[in-house]
Motif scaffolding. Structure first.
Motif, PDB file in Angstrom:
ATOM      1  N   ARG A  32       0.848  -1.181   0.000  1.00  0.00           N
ATOM      2  CA  ARG A  32       0.000   0.000   0.000  1.00  0.00           C
ATOM      3  C   ARG A  32       0.888   1.237   0.000  1.00  0.00           C
ATOM      4  NH1 ARG A  32      -3.808   2.126   4.972  1.00  0.00           N
ATOM      5  NH2 ARG A  32      -4.503   4.065   3.965  1.00  0.00           N
ATOM      6  N   GLY A  33       0.723   2.074  -1.020  1.00  0.00           N
ATOM      7  CA  GLY A  33       1.518   3.282  -1.107  1.00  0.00           C
ATOM      8  C   GLY A  33       3.002   2.976  -1.188  1.00  0.00           C
ATOM      9  N   LYS A  34       3.769   3.538  -0.256  1.00  0.00           N
ATOM     10  CA  LYS A  34       5.215   3.357  -0.252  1.00  0.00           C
ATOM     11  C   LYS A  34       5.652   2.097   0.497  1.00  0.00           C
ATOM     12  CE  LYS A  34       6.126   8.355  -0.434  1.00  0.00           C
ATOM     13  NZ  LYS A  34       6.825   9.487   0.230  1.00  0.00           N
ATOM     14  N   TRP A  35       4.716   1.387   1.144  1.00  0.00           N
ATOM     15  CA  TRP A  35       5.082   0.265   2.008  1.00  0.00           C
ATOM     16  C   TRP A  35       4.729  -1.080   1.384  1.00  0.00           C
ATOM     17  CZ3 TRP A  35       7.918   0.031   6.364  1.00  0.00           C
ATOM     18  CH2 TRP A  35       8.163   1.225   7.052  1.00  0.00           C
ATOM     19  N   LEU A  36       5.552  -2.056   1.697  1.00  0.00           N
ATOM     20  CA  LEU A  36       5.245  -3.456   1.428  1.00  0.00           C
ATOM     21  C   LEU A  36       5.652  -4.253   2.657  1.00  0.00           C
ATOM     22  CD1 LEU A  36       5.264  -5.666  -1.522  1.00  0.00           C
ATOM     23  CD2 LEU A  36       6.996  -6.275   0.169  1.00  0.00           C
ATOM     24  N   ILE A  37       4.723  -5.014   3.222  1.00  0.00           N
ATOM     25  CA  ILE A  37       4.980  -5.809   4.429  1.00  0.00           C
ATOM     26  C   ILE A  37       4.519  -7.232   4.166  1.00  0.00           C
ATOM     27  CG2 ILE A  37       4.469  -6.078   6.882  1.00  0.00           C
ATOM     28  CD1 ILE A  37       3.972  -3.097   7.038  1.00  0.00           C
ATOM     29  N   GLY A  38       5.331  -8.207   4.560  1.00  0.00           N
ATOM     30  CA  GLY A  38       4.972  -9.591   4.309  1.00  0.00           C
ATOM     31  C   GLY A  38       5.573 -10.549   5.305  1.00  0.00           C
ATOM     32  N   LEU A  39       5.146 -11.802   5.202  1.00  0.00           N
ATOM     33  CA  LEU A  39       5.629 -12.875   6.065  1.00  0.00           C
ATOM     34  C   LEU A  39       5.780 -14.127   5.221  1.00  0.00           C
ATOM     35  CD1 LEU A  39       6.305 -14.089   8.873  1.00  0.00           C
ATOM     36  CD2 LEU A  39       3.856 -14.621   9.082  1.00  0.00           C
ATOM     37  N   ALA A  40       6.937 -14.788   5.332  1.00  0.00           N
ATOM     38  CA  ALA A  40       7.202 -16.033   4.617  1.00  0.00           C
ATOM     39  C   ALA A  40       7.426 -17.147   5.629  1.00  0.00           C
ATOM     40  CB  ALA A  40       8.427 -15.884   3.723  1.00  0.00           C
ATOM     41  N   LEU A  41       6.764 -18.277   5.406  1.00  0.00           N
ATOM     42  CA  LEU A  41       6.967 -19.479   6.216  1.00  0.00           C
ATOM     43  C   LEU A  41       7.798 -20.454   5.392  1.00  0.00           C
ATOM     44  CD1 LEU A  41       3.370 -19.942   7.659  1.00  0.00           C
ATOM     45  CD2 LEU A  41       5.300 -18.722   8.677  1.00  0.00           C
ATOM     46  N   MET A  42       8.796 -21.066   6.040  1.00  0.00           N
ATOM     47  CA  MET A  42       9.719 -21.934   5.320  1.00  0.00           C
ATOM     48  C   MET A  42       9.847 -23.282   6.001  1.00  0.00           C
ATOM     49  SD  MET A  42      12.853 -19.441   4.241  1.00  0.00           S
ATOM     50  CE  MET A  42      13.687 -19.812   5.764  1.00  0.00           C
ATOM     51  N   GLN A  43       9.975 -24.314   5.186  1.00  0.00           N
ATOM     52  CA  GLN A  43      10.298 -25.652   5.656  1.00  0.00           C
ATOM     53  C   GLN A  43      11.499 -26.132   4.856  1.00  0.00           C
ATOM     54  OE1 GLN A  43       8.814 -27.518   8.233  1.00  0.00           O
ATOM     55  NE2 GLN A  43      10.645 -28.767   7.907  1.00  0.00           N
ATOM     56  N   SER A  44      12.618 -26.352   5.539  1.00  0.00           N
ATOM     57  CA  SER A  44      13.866 -26.727   4.871  1.00  0.00           C
ATOM     58  C   SER A  44      14.323 -28.097   5.310  1.00  0.00           C
ATOM     59  CB  SER A  44      14.970 -25.705   5.165  1.00  0.00           C
ATOM     60  OG  SER A  44      14.614 -24.420   4.712  1.00  0.00           O
ATOM     61  N   ALA A  45      14.936 -28.816   4.397  1.00  0.00           N
ATOM     62  CA  ALA A  45      15.528 -30.119   4.683  1.00  0.00           C
ATOM     63  C   ALA A  45      16.894 -30.178   4.031  1.00  0.00           C
ATOM     64  CB  ALA A  45      14.646 -31.245   4.167  1.00  0.00           C
TER      65      ALA A  45
ATOM     66  N   TYR B  40       9.257  -9.568   6.439  1.00  0.00           N
ATOM     67  CA  TYR B  40      10.060  -8.657   5.636  1.00  0.00           C
ATOM     68  C   TYR B  40       9.251  -7.403   5.329  1.00  0.00           C
ATOM     69  CZ  TYR B  40       7.351 -10.939   1.895  1.00  0.00           C
ATOM     70  OH  TYR B  40       6.339 -11.455   1.117  1.00  0.00           O
ATOM     71  N   ALA B  41       9.957  -6.333   4.994  1.00  0.00           N
ATOM     72  CA  ALA B  41       9.304  -5.060   4.701  1.00  0.00           C
ATOM     73  C   ALA B  41      10.194  -4.235   3.778  1.00  0.00           C
ATOM     74  CB  ALA B  41       9.028  -4.279   5.987  1.00  0.00           C
ATOM     75  N   ALA B  42       9.561  -3.343   3.028  1.00  0.00           N
ATOM     76  CA  ALA B  42      10.280  -2.428   2.145  1.00  0.00           C
ATOM     77  C   ALA B  42       9.592  -1.078   2.173  1.00  0.00           C
ATOM     78  CB  ALA B  42      10.325  -2.972   0.722  1.00  0.00           C
ATOM     79  N   LEU B  43      10.373  -0.037   2.042  1.00  0.00           N
ATOM     80  CA  LEU B  43       9.856   1.326   2.104  1.00  0.00           C
ATOM     81  C   LEU B  43      10.549   2.178   1.058  1.00  0.00           C
ATOM     82  CD1 LEU B  43       8.360   3.763   3.424  1.00  0.00           C
ATOM     83  CD2 LEU B  43      10.346   3.950   4.970  1.00  0.00           C
ATOM     84  N   GLN B  44       9.770   2.869   0.248  1.00  0.00           N
ATOM     85  CA  GLN B  44      10.336   3.881  -0.644  1.00  0.00           C
ATOM     86  C   GLN B  44      10.367   5.183   0.141  1.00  0.00           C
ATOM     87  OE1 GLN B  44       8.494   4.218  -4.463  1.00  0.00           O
ATOM     88  NE2 GLN B  44       9.637   6.069  -5.018  1.00  0.00           N
ATOM     89  N   ALA B  45      11.512   5.416   0.816  1.00  0.00           N
ATOM     90  CA  ALA B  45      11.615   6.537   1.743  1.00  0.00           C
ATOM     91  C   ALA B  45      11.478   7.876   1.041  1.00  0.00           C
ATOM     92  CB  ALA B  45      12.944   6.460   2.488  1.00  0.00           C
ATOM     93  N   SER B  46      11.970   7.969  -0.163  1.00  0.00           N
ATOM     94  CA  SER B  46      11.855   9.204  -0.935  1.00  0.00           C
ATOM     95  C   SER B  46      11.851   8.829  -2.401  1.00  0.00           C
ATOM     96  CB  SER B  46      13.017  10.155  -0.614  1.00  0.00           C
ATOM     97  OG  SER B  46      14.245   9.615  -1.063  1.00  0.00           O
ATOM     98  N   GLU B  47      11.809   9.845  -3.245  1.00  0.00           N
ATOM     99  CA  GLU B  47      11.773   9.577  -4.674  1.00  0.00           C
ATOM    100  C   GLU B  47      13.023   8.855  -5.138  1.00  0.00           C
ATOM    101  OE1 GLU B  47      11.353  12.067  -8.890  1.00  0.00           O
ATOM    102  OE2 GLU B  47      11.176  13.096  -6.954  1.00  0.00           O
ATOM    103  N   ARG B  48      14.156   9.052  -4.424  1.00  0.00           N
ATOM    104  CA  ARG B  48      15.420   8.469  -4.858  1.00  0.00           C
ATOM    105  C   ARG B  48      15.977   7.418  -3.911  1.00  0.00           C
ATOM    106  NH1 ARG B  48      19.095  13.462  -7.226  1.00  0.00           N
ATOM    107  NH2 ARG B  48      17.601  14.211  -8.787  1.00  0.00           N
ATOM    108  N   LEU B  49      15.321   7.143  -2.796  1.00  0.00           N
ATOM    109  CA  LEU B  49      15.886   6.222  -1.818  1.00  0.00           C
ATOM    110  C   LEU B  49      14.869   5.158  -1.428  1.00  0.00           C
ATOM    111  CD1 LEU B  49      18.186   5.409   0.089  1.00  0.00           C
ATOM    112  CD2 LEU B  49      17.188   6.951   1.802  1.00  0.00           C
ATOM    113  N   ARG B  50      15.272   3.908  -1.516  1.00  0.00           N
ATOM    114  CA  ARG B  50      14.414   2.796  -1.125  1.00  0.00           C
ATOM    115  C   ARG B  50      15.171   1.899  -0.152  1.00  0.00           C
ATOM    116  NH1 ARG B  50      10.573   1.496  -6.249  1.00  0.00           N
ATOM    117  NH2 ARG B  50      10.629   3.587  -7.136  1.00  0.00           N
ATOM    118  N   LEU B  51      14.457   1.475   0.885  1.00  0.00           N
ATOM    119  CA  LEU B  51      15.041   0.669   1.948  1.00  0.00           C
ATOM    120  C   LEU B  51      14.284  -0.644   2.058  1.00  0.00           C
ATOM    121  CD1 LEU B  51      15.170   3.484   4.654  1.00  0.00           C
ATOM    122  CD2 LEU B  51      16.996   2.878   3.053  1.00  0.00           C
ATOM    123  N   TRP B  52      14.975  -1.701   2.501  1.00  0.00           N
ATOM    124  CA  TRP B  52      14.323  -2.979   2.736  1.00  0.00           C
ATOM    125  C   TRP B  52      14.997  -3.693   3.906  1.00  0.00           C
ATOM    126  CZ3 TRP B  52      17.312  -7.313   2.612  1.00  0.00           C
ATOM    127  CH2 TRP B  52      18.528  -7.231   1.919  1.00  0.00           C
TER     128      TRP B  52
END
Length: 532
Positions: free
Chosen positions: A167-180, A236-248
């Motif tokens: 939504r807008g500048k934000w992306l928030i999520g959750l991943a479940l993993m099963q590894s062997a 995990y999450a990501a944010l477009q902090a400004s027009e030129r800067l994106r953080l994750w």
């Protein structure tokens, strides 16, 4: 390995478009088709200069995150440049079935097909202006190492199921993993042996001929197998902090069990804990020009930390290990636009990487560059690129690669008419130093002797109007040449041309592969892609 697999899956989510609908891959090949992102060739030529085929495997875990935030598309919309590989021909040296060094193709196993499966289901935009997506994928990676006289190798397979909300500048999520994971360790028998791995000779009361292989509760000699399982959650999450800067950023925690099976028999088990943290940014110091001439400069950086520990038991000692990875890269270019149309863009990339902790360690710097020339009036485009290691802690490591590609397309706005693509590769990977340094595998695994192996590929096609002009039919022929191997390909593609045509494509392809060391191999393929 599990940390890289987790970031690989998350990278794809952060770069993926939020278009409502469902899509997926089978054996790493996309089963959807979007005519608006289908490449740039009349007659279906593909992989033009500067382009690459999306292989569905997400091989650049951390760099994919950065490139998904390339500063050229606002928010988390369709800024992902998913180049269509046009029925298996991506214009690269290995586009026609060749592997590095001229190896021939191999038949895929059922497991390999399943590991290439992935899906994404994105919902419509809700009343708040956001969208929810469900996704899943499988991944497999290998590992190897050495400790004293023991060597270790194996594979780790991970299944991921996740959900995220943008939504807008934000992306928030959750991943479940099963590894062997499963693998084996071997005693190389190096002499002299480290003092910590010397087991004093002793006489067993039951079997006088037997030699004791347990010293103070630790396995000191012999071979064995290792198995492990892990269940983890990674928000995990990501944010477009400004027009030129994106953080994750991403965090992860999981628990599981490790089982040690010494050659002498028995099964030793212990509980394990796993945790990870990763963060990064991408910023455009100088934004690329939307049109005309001008410079562009971007900086990309990320950091990864992961830790694994096992509990002490009656049979096994406690263990703890950690790995760190720091990367920093600069990407610069200058586009020069011509008044009569077309442009030339020289580019330079430099990246520095440091691996620390209890696995592979070292520091390296790689340099990459090239130039791209495009003349739409002539229908020509040329791309030259190269990459080389300019510094590394191990002076014996050498790796460099160069590539040149030429494409002819007199009508790039349509797939009809003639098209021709030629590409020549020398040595290793020719992409920029930033791409190479940001690959997940250690530098030691990607560097060779610097031998200049050569690979050459060509594809010619001609697009014709069919089915009342709503579609384009493109017969094409391709030839590939690598060390001691040759490919001959004939095919036909059907792609939508008119806006009223359904988003459906169909393709046929027959290939003969010849090798100096094996019998000729013949393959036939049928592909259908649909977008809904």
């Amino acid at each position: 390995t599990v940390a890289e697999q987790a970031l690989d899956g998350i990278a794809g989510r952060m770069a993926a478009p939020r278009t409502p609908g469902a899509r997926g891959t089978v054996a790493g090949q996309a089963i959807n088709f979007d005519p608006d992102k289908s490449g740039n060739g009349s007659g279906g030529s593909s992989g033009g200069p500067g382009g690459s085929a999306m292989d569905g495997s997400g091989s650049l875990a951390l760099s994919d995150l950065a490139r998904g935030f390339d500063g050229r598309a606002g928010g988390f919309g369709p800024g992902f440049d998913a180049h269509d590989n046009r029925f298996g021909a991506d214009g690269l040296g290995n586009a026609h079935g060749f592997r590095s060094g001229g190896e021939q193709s191999q038949t895929m196993t059922v497991q390999e097909v399943l590991l290439g499966l992935s899906f994404t289901a994105t919902g419509e935009t809700d009343s708040l202006g956001g969208s929810l997506a469900l996704w899943g994928r499988a991944a497999q990676g290998s590992f190897d190492g050495r400790e004293g006289t023991f060597s270790l190798d194996g594979e780790a397979t991970t299944a991921m199921l996740g959900a995220d909300y943008a939504r807008g500048k934000w992306l928030i999520g959750l991943a479940l993993m099963q590894s062997a994971g499963e693998g084996g360790y071997a005693d190389t028998g190096i002499d002299p042996r480290p003092a910590s791995q010397i087991c004093p000779a002793a006489v067993d009361e039951v079997d006088p001929e037997a030699r004791r292989v347990l010293c103070d509760g630790a396995v000191r000699e012999g071979d064995g197998k290792v198995e492990a399982s892990l269940t983890a959650a990674v928000p995990y999450a990501a944010l477009q902090a400004s027009e030129r800067l994106r953080l994750w950023g991403a965090l992860g925690y999981g628990t599981g069990e490790v089982t040690l099976k010494p050659q002498m028999g028995g099964s030793l088990k212990a509980d394990i804990d796993w945790s990870m943290a990763a963060a990064g940014l991408r910023g455009d110091v100088i934004a690329p020009p939307k049109e005309g001439s001008g410079p562009a400069l971007a900086v990309t950086s990320d950091a990864l930390w992961t830790r694994t520990s096992s509990d002490k038991t009656r049979d096994l000692a406690a263990s703890e290990s950690a790995v760190t990875r720091l990367r920093l890269g600069l990407e610069g270019s200058y586009r020069v636009a011509f008044e009569e149309g077309g442009s030339i863009t020289p580019k330079l990339e430099v990246g520095a990487r440091h691996d620390g902790g209890d696995a592979e360690t070292g520091f390296g710097v790689e340099l990459g560059g090239g130039v791209t020339w495009v003349d739409p009036k002539l229908g020509l485009s040329l791309d030259l690129s190269g990459r080389t290691i300019i510094a590394h802690g191990n002076d014996d490591l050498k790796d460099h690669g160069f590539a040149a590609s030429l494409a002819y397309d007199p009508a790039p706005a349509t797939r009809r008419g003639p098209s021709l693509t030629l590409r020549q590769d020398w040595g290793g990977r020719a992409q920029g130093g930033l791409d190479a340094l940001f690959a997940p595998n250690p530098l030691e695994d990607r560097t060779g002797s610097g031998e200049a192996t050569s690979r050459w590929a060509m594809e010619a096609a001609y697009g014709l109007p069919v089915l009342g002009g709503r579609f384009t039919g493109s017969p094409h022929v391709a030839f590939g040449l690598a060390t001691a191997a040759r490919d001959y390909t004939l095919g036909w593609r059907l792609t939508p041309e008119a806006a009223s045509a359904p988003d459906l494509s169909f393709g046929l392809k027959a290939t003969r592969r010849e090798s100096d060391t094996a019998k000729a191999e013949h393959t036939f393929g049928v592909e259908i892609r649909a977008w809904w």
